[in-house]
Motif scaffolding. Sequence first.
Motif, PDB file in Angstrom:
ATOM      1  N   GLN A 160      39.986  45.750  42.872  1.00  0.00           N
ATOM      2  CA  GLN A 160      38.546  45.546  42.957  1.00  0.00           C
ATOM      3  C   GLN A 160      38.205  44.570  44.073  1.00  0.00           C
ATOM      4  O   GLN A 160      39.054  43.819  44.543  1.00  0.00           O
ATOM      5  N   ILE A 161      36.963  44.627  44.471  1.00  0.00           N
ATOM      6  CA  ILE A 161      36.415  43.688  45.443  1.00  0.00           C
ATOM      7  C   ILE A 161      35.327  42.920  44.709  1.00  0.00           C
ATOM      8  O   ILE A 161      34.410  43.520  44.142  1.00  0.00           O
ATOM      9  N   GLU A 162      35.460  41.600  44.680  1.00  0.00           N
ATOM     10  CA  GLU A 162      34.484  40.754  43.998  1.00  0.00           C
ATOM     11  C   GLU A 162      33.628  40.045  45.038  1.00  0.00           C
ATOM     12  O   GLU A 162      34.159  39.352  45.905  1.00  0.00           O
ATOM     13  N   ILE A 163      32.329  40.232  44.913  1.00  0.00           N
ATOM     14  CA  ILE A 163      31.378  39.599  45.824  1.00  0.00           C
ATOM     15  C   ILE A 163      30.487  38.693  44.991  1.00  0.00           C
ATOM     16  O   ILE A 163      29.851  39.145  44.034  1.00  0.00           O
ATOM     17  N   ILE A 164      30.452  37.413  45.348  1.00  0.00           N
ATOM     18  CA  ILE A 164      29.511  36.517  44.675  1.00  0.00           C
ATOM     19  C   ILE A 164      28.338  36.289  45.619  1.00  0.00           C
ATOM     20  O   ILE A 164      28.497  36.205  46.834  1.00  0.00           O
ATOM     21  N   THR A 165      27.161  36.212  45.015  1.00  0.00           N
ATOM     22  CA  THR A 165      25.954  36.069  45.815  1.00  0.00           C
ATOM     23  C   THR A 165      24.854  35.450  44.962  1.00  0.00           C
ATOM     24  O   THR A 165      25.054  35.163  43.779  1.00  0.00           O
ATOM     25  N   ASP A 166      23.702  35.266  45.569  1.00  0.00           N
ATOM     26  CA  ASP A 166      22.533  34.770  44.845  1.00  0.00           C
ATOM     27  C   ASP A 166      21.635  35.955  44.486  1.00  0.00           C
ATOM     28  O   ASP A 166      21.995  37.115  44.718  1.00  0.00           O
TER      29      ASP A 166
ATOM     30  N   SER B  82      29.365  32.457  33.585  1.00  0.00           N
ATOM     31  CA  SER B  82      28.144  33.190  33.286  1.00  0.00           C
ATOM     32  C   SER B  82      27.630  33.797  34.585  1.00  0.00           C
ATOM     33  O   SER B  82      27.575  33.129  35.616  1.00  0.00           O
ATOM     34  N   SER B  83      27.262  35.082  34.525  1.00  0.00           N
ATOM     35  CA  SER B  83      26.783  35.758  35.723  1.00  0.00           C
ATOM     36  C   SER B  83      26.098  37.059  35.359  1.00  0.00           C
ATOM     37  O   SER B  83      26.361  37.636  34.301  1.00  0.00           O
ATOM     38  N   GLU B  84      25.219  37.510  36.240  1.00  0.00           N
ATOM     39  CA  GLU B  84      24.728  38.879  36.169  1.00  0.00           C
ATOM     40  C   GLU B  84      25.786  39.708  36.887  1.00  0.00           C
ATOM     41  O   GLU B  84      26.136  39.418  38.023  1.00  0.00           O
ATOM     42  N   VAL B  85      26.332  40.716  36.204  1.00  0.00           N
ATOM     43  CA  VAL B  85      27.436  41.505  36.751  1.00  0.00           C
ATOM     44  C   VAL B  85      26.971  42.936  36.967  1.00  0.00           C
ATOM     45  O   VAL B  85      26.391  43.545  36.069  1.00  0.00           O
ATOM     46  N   GLU B  86      27.231  43.452  38.156  1.00  0.00           N
ATOM     47  CA  GLU B  86      26.975  44.859  38.438  1.00  0.00           C
ATOM     48  C   GLU B  86      28.251  45.459  39.004  1.00  0.00           C
ATOM     49  O   GLU B  86      28.905  44.845  39.856  1.00  0.00           O
ATOM     50  N   LEU B  87      28.609  46.633  38.506  1.00  0.00           N
ATOM     51  CA  LEU B  87      29.832  47.295  38.938  1.00  0.00           C
ATOM     52  C   LEU B  87      29.515  48.584  39.683  1.00  0.00           C
ATOM     53  O   LEU B  87      28.642  49.353  39.272  1.00  0.00           O
ATOM     54  N   TYR B  88      30.260  48.796  40.751  1.00  0.00           N
ATOM     55  CA  TYR B  88      30.122  49.988  41.573  1.00  0.00           C
ATOM     56  C   TYR B  88      31.518  50.563  41.796  1.00  0.00           C
ATOM     57  O   TYR B  88      32.510  49.845  41.680  1.00  0.00           O
ATOM     58  N   GLN B  89      31.604  51.824  42.119  1.00  0.00           N
ATOM     59  CA  GLN B  89      32.892  52.472  42.365  1.00  0.00           C
ATOM     60  C   GLN B  89      32.835  53.160  43.728  1.00  0.00           C
ATOM     61  O   GLN B  89      31.992  54.027  43.936  1.00  0.00           O
TER      62      GLN B  89
ATOM     63  N   VAL C 121      29.871  28.394  36.519  1.00  0.00           N
ATOM     64  CA  VAL C 121      31.093  28.039  35.813  1.00  0.00           C
ATOM     65  C   VAL C 121      30.867  26.733  35.074  1.00  0.00           C
ATOM     66  O   VAL C 121      30.101  25.878  35.518  1.00  0.00           O
ATOM     67  N   LYS C 122      31.524  26.620  33.933  1.00  0.00           N
ATOM     68  CA  LYS C 122      31.397  25.411  33.133  1.00  0.00           C
ATOM     69  C   LYS C 122      32.479  24.433  33.554  1.00  0.00           C
ATOM     70  O   LYS C 122      33.666  24.729  33.480  1.00  0.00           O
ATOM     71  N   VAL C 123      32.065  23.293  34.031  1.00  0.00           N
ATOM     72  CA  VAL C 123      32.981  22.220  34.410  1.00  0.00           C
ATOM     73  C   VAL C 123      32.592  20.981  33.609  1.00  0.00           C
ATOM     74  O   VAL C 123      31.653  21.023  32.814  1.00  0.00           O
ATOM     75  N   ASN C 124      33.286  19.890  33.833  1.00  0.00           N
ATOM     76  CA  ASN C 124      33.016  18.665  33.071  1.00  0.00           C
ATOM     77  C   ASN C 124      31.556  18.249  33.109  1.00  0.00           C
ATOM     78  O   ASN C 124      31.013  17.749  32.136  1.00  0.00           O
ATOM     79  N   GLU C 125      30.906  18.456  34.252  1.00  0.00           N
ATOM     80  CA  GLU C 125      29.520  18.033  34.435  1.00  0.00           C
ATOM     81  C   GLU C 125      28.529  19.013  33.820  1.00  0.00           C
ATOM     82  O   GLU C 125      27.329  18.818  33.895  1.00  0.00           O
ATOM     83  N   GLY C 126      29.009  20.115  33.275  1.00  0.00           N
ATOM     84  CA  GLY C 126      28.135  21.153  32.733  1.00  0.00           C
ATOM     85  C   GLY C 126      28.235  22.412  33.579  1.00  0.00           C
ATOM     86  O   GLY C 126      29.232  22.633  34.260  1.00  0.00           O
ATOM     87  N   TRP C 127      27.206  23.246  33.544  1.00  0.00           N
ATOM     88  CA  TRP C 127      27.201  24.506  34.280  1.00  0.00           C
ATOM     89  C   TRP C 127      26.830  24.282  35.739  1.00  0.00           C
ATOM     90  O   TRP C 127      25.839  23.625  36.043  1.00  0.00           O
ATOM     91  N   VAL C 128      27.645  24.837  36.639  1.00  0.00           N
ATOM     92  CA  VAL C 128      27.439  24.684  38.083  1.00  0.00           C
ATOM     93  C   VAL C 128      27.535  26.064  38.734  1.00  0.00           C
ATOM     94  O   VAL C 128      28.402  26.863  38.371  1.00  0.00           O
ATOM     95  N   ARG C 129      26.654  26.333  39.699  1.00  0.00           N
ATOM     96  CA  ARG C 129      26.734  27.594  40.448  1.00  0.00           C
ATOM     97  C   ARG C 129      27.984  27.588  41.312  1.00  0.00           C
ATOM     98  O   ARG C 129      28.245  26.637  42.038  1.00  0.00           O
TER      99      ARG C 129
END
Length: 160
Positions: free
Chosen positions: A46-52, A80-87, A101-109
């Motif tokens: 798979q190819i994972e793309i993170i974006t806003d 936590s994320s909105e996930v969309e899958l394509y083929q 992602v949840k880190v010590n400081e809480g949720w961070v983008r």
Amino acid sequence: MVEVFNNMALQTLNVLGPFLSSMHQNWCIVGSTGLILQGIETRTEQIEIITDTAGAKKLRGFLSRFKKSDVEDDLSSTMSSEVELYQIDGITVKVLSNLKVKVNEGWVRLLELITQKEVFDFNGYDMVIPSLADQLKISRIFGREKDISEAKKITDFLKV
């Protein structure tokens, strides 16, 4: 078999390349595909793309003809994320919008945790990838078995 999947993923990047190269939104390729582009031997299906949100909207328009009807969520309770899958040609393209992602400081983008992005030329297209140091940090934060395996490959590659 590893080489077959990797070649298929790289062929899929040829489909994505012109569009991604022209995108002005905040995005990058993470995970195994990013590692392969940086010279680390690993396997990807798979190819994972993170974006806003804006990037996801643009990608949704471009990728709509490749939409998968079934959406499986392999995120852990610390993500936590909105996930969309394509083929595309047998390769899953996973778009993760506003991944937190949840880190010590809480949720961070996740995009905010990436301090250095590198641009790789792939067949004339600019592919944006986190630095190996950031990829290592991401893998350790995710902490799933596959991420721990990637972290080891990165450290072996860097000889850390």
